[in-house]
Design a protein around this motif. Structure first.
Motif, mmCIF file in Angstrom:
data_model
loop_
_atom_site.group_PDB
_atom_site.id
_atom_site.type_symbol
_atom_site.label_atom_id
_atom_site.label_comp_id
_atom_site.label_asym_id
_atom_site.label_seq_id
_atom_site.Cartn_x
_atom_site.Cartn_y
_atom_site.Cartn_z
ATOM 1 N N ASN A 206 0.696 -1.139 0.158
ATOM 2 C CA ASN A 206 -0.011 0.020 -0.030
ATOM 3 C C ASN A 206 0.677 1.424 -0.095
ATOM 4 O OD1 ASN A 206 -2.365 -1.853 2.208
ATOM 5 N ND2 ASN A 206 -2.468 -1.246 -0.100
ATOM 6 N N ASN A 220 -3.767 1.697 -11.090
ATOM 7 C CA ASN A 220 -2.343 0.999 -10.609
ATOM 8 C C ASN A 220 -1.702 0.703 -11.637
ATOM 9 O OD1 ASN A 220 -4.042 1.193 -8.096
ATOM 10 N ND2 ASN A 220 -4.095 -1.246 -8.110
ATOM 11 N N SER A 272 -7.695 2.158 -3.361
ATOM 12 C CA SER A 272 -8.654 2.452 -2.335
ATOM 13 C C SER A 272 -8.378 3.963 -2.126
ATOM 14 C CB SER A 272 -8.671 1.579 -1.097
ATOM 15 O OG SER A 272 -7.508 1.672 -0.454
HETATM 16 O O1 KPL Z 1 -4.853 -2.912 -1.420
HETATM 17 C C1 KPL Z 1 -4.941 -1.871 -2.379
HETATM 18 C C2 KPL Z 1 -5.727 -0.772 -2.296
HETATM 19 O O2 KPL Z 1 -6.169 -0.396 -3.035
HETATM 20 O O3 KPL Z 1 -5.962 -0.347 -0.943
HETATM 21 C C3 KPL Z 1 -4.028 -2.396 -3.636
HETATM 22 C C4 KPL Z 1 -3.219 -3.669 -3.350
HETATM 23 C C5 KPL Z 1 -3.194 -1.334 -3.947
HETATM 24 C C6 KPL Z 1 -4.763 -2.868 -4.707
HETATM 25 O O4 KPL Z 1 -5.602 -1.602 -5.339
#
Ligand code: KPL
Ligand code: NAD
Length: 321
Positions: A206, A220, A272
């Motif tokens: 993250n 991403n 997220s």
């Molecule tokens: O955990 C994630 C998030 O978006 O919080 C990842 C691994 C980056 C996947 O989107």
């Protein structure tokens, strides 16, 4: 009108007498996902919300690659919950809200209560484990993806794994039986110790991805572009330094290689944190790159890329707070 209630097969080892009740604090995406799966597996579920709305009692879930199902759950506001009545609590708020939410509900916890924390990042879990040490506190590290289609309906969009473990001694004493309860649902749940290492492994990914996708407002996959990928590399090198200084294990192939695997595997994802910024919501940056920064400061390690990224996210997306 409510859809007819269908239930997933109940595990034969659970009996009506022995089925424990789960209270879930926070009826967002993950709280609703867990409420749906626990309820459909026969557990009594109480969803605790800040303000009760009339439509709240009708809840449904689309299980992963499944059909929409309605599930029974009692939705209550926190005030109407009886003192010392909560035996098993799942905290499903975002990281910045977890401690205030728990403090508000503290009088409602039974003396031997178990608290399961679902937050991303780190920091909230450790503070709670310290401030709620008389309770069994566990943390879960979750790679499922869920979102709310509307406030009553949750979609399980990505099948993942939940790793769970006790954060304090009382948590470790009950972790096996808590994992067994959760394993009776359609969630994939593993008991994992030490849970701190598991949380750090996810935190490291993250750290490499979330903040950058927010400042670049990109998916991403865009982090594979050379200029952005250089930033991923610097964040990973700083994280490795801090992890080593804390005596943690760094993934064998190196964090940068692992982060690039996740970037490729989730190329079409909006992280997220990108989603939070696009909804105008506060982000979890203080519990991701900000947590690394605090650890680094404590150890006397310089982490300029994480410091700059944390400051930029706070400055650009937390102005209105
Ligand atoms: O955990 C994630 C998030 O978006 O919080 C990842 C691994 C980056 C996947 O989107
Ligand atoms: P969300 O914003 O959808 O849900 C959080 C809920 O908590 C909201 O409904 C909010 O109103 C409620 N809340 C906040 N303070 C409260 C309080 N004091 N009392 C009662 N309710 C309160 O967030 P989410 O996506 O469910 O994420 C929860 C946590 O799980 C985050 O840390 C997130 O990073 C992590 N996570 C989410 C997913 C996912 O797919 N959604 C996957 C893995 C991890």
């Amino acid at each position: 009108m409510t859809a007819p209630h269908q239930t997933l097969p109940l595990n034969p080892s659970t009996t009506q007498d022995s089925i424990p009740c789960w209270s879930i604090l926070g009826a967002g995406s993950l709280g609703s996902l867990w409420a749906g799966y626990l309820s459909l597996s026969g557990y009594a579920v109480q969803l605790l919300v800040r303000r009760l709305a009339l439509s709240d009692q009708t809840r449904s879930i689309t299980p992963y690659q499944g059909e929409r199902l309605s599930y029974p759950a009692q939705v209550s506001d926190i005030q109407s919950c009886a003192d010392r009545s909560i035996q098993q609590l799942i905290v499903a708020t975002k990281a910045p809200d977890a401690l205030p939410a728990l403090n508000a509900i503290r009088p409602k916890l039974a003396d031997q209560a178990t608290i399961v924390l679902l937050q991303n990042g780190m920091g909230a879990q450790q503070t709670i484990a310290a401030q709620f040490e008389q309770y069994a506190v566990l943390a879960a590290c979750i790679t499922d993806g869920a979102y709310l289609e509307n406030s009553q309906h949750v979609i399980h969009a990505g099948k993942g794994l939940t790793r769970i473990g006790g954060l304090n001694q009382k948590g470790q004493a009950v972790e096996q039986q808590i994992a067994e309860q959760l394993q009776k649902t359609a969630l994939q749940v593993e008991l994992s110790q030490p849970i701190e290492q598991v949380l750090w492994n996810k935190l490291a990914i993250n750290i490499a991805i979330n903040g950058l996708t927010a400042v670049h407002q990109c998916l991403n996959g865009a982090l594979a572009e050379p200029d952005k990928n250089q930033q991923v590399l610097q964040l990973c090198l700083e994280t490795e330094k801090v992890m080593r200084a804390l005596g943690l294990t760094v993934p064998e192939q190196g964090l940068f290689a692992l982060a690039n695997q996740v970037i490729a595997g989730t190329a079409a994802n909006r992280s997220s944190m990108l989603q939070d910024t696009q909804k105008g919501q506060p982000t979890e940056i203080e519990f991701i790159n900000g947590y690394l920064l605090r650890q680094a400061q404590h150890l006397g390690i310089d982490v300029p890329y994480n410091a700059a990224l944390t400051a930029e996210v706070l400055q650009r997306f937390h102005q209105a707070r």
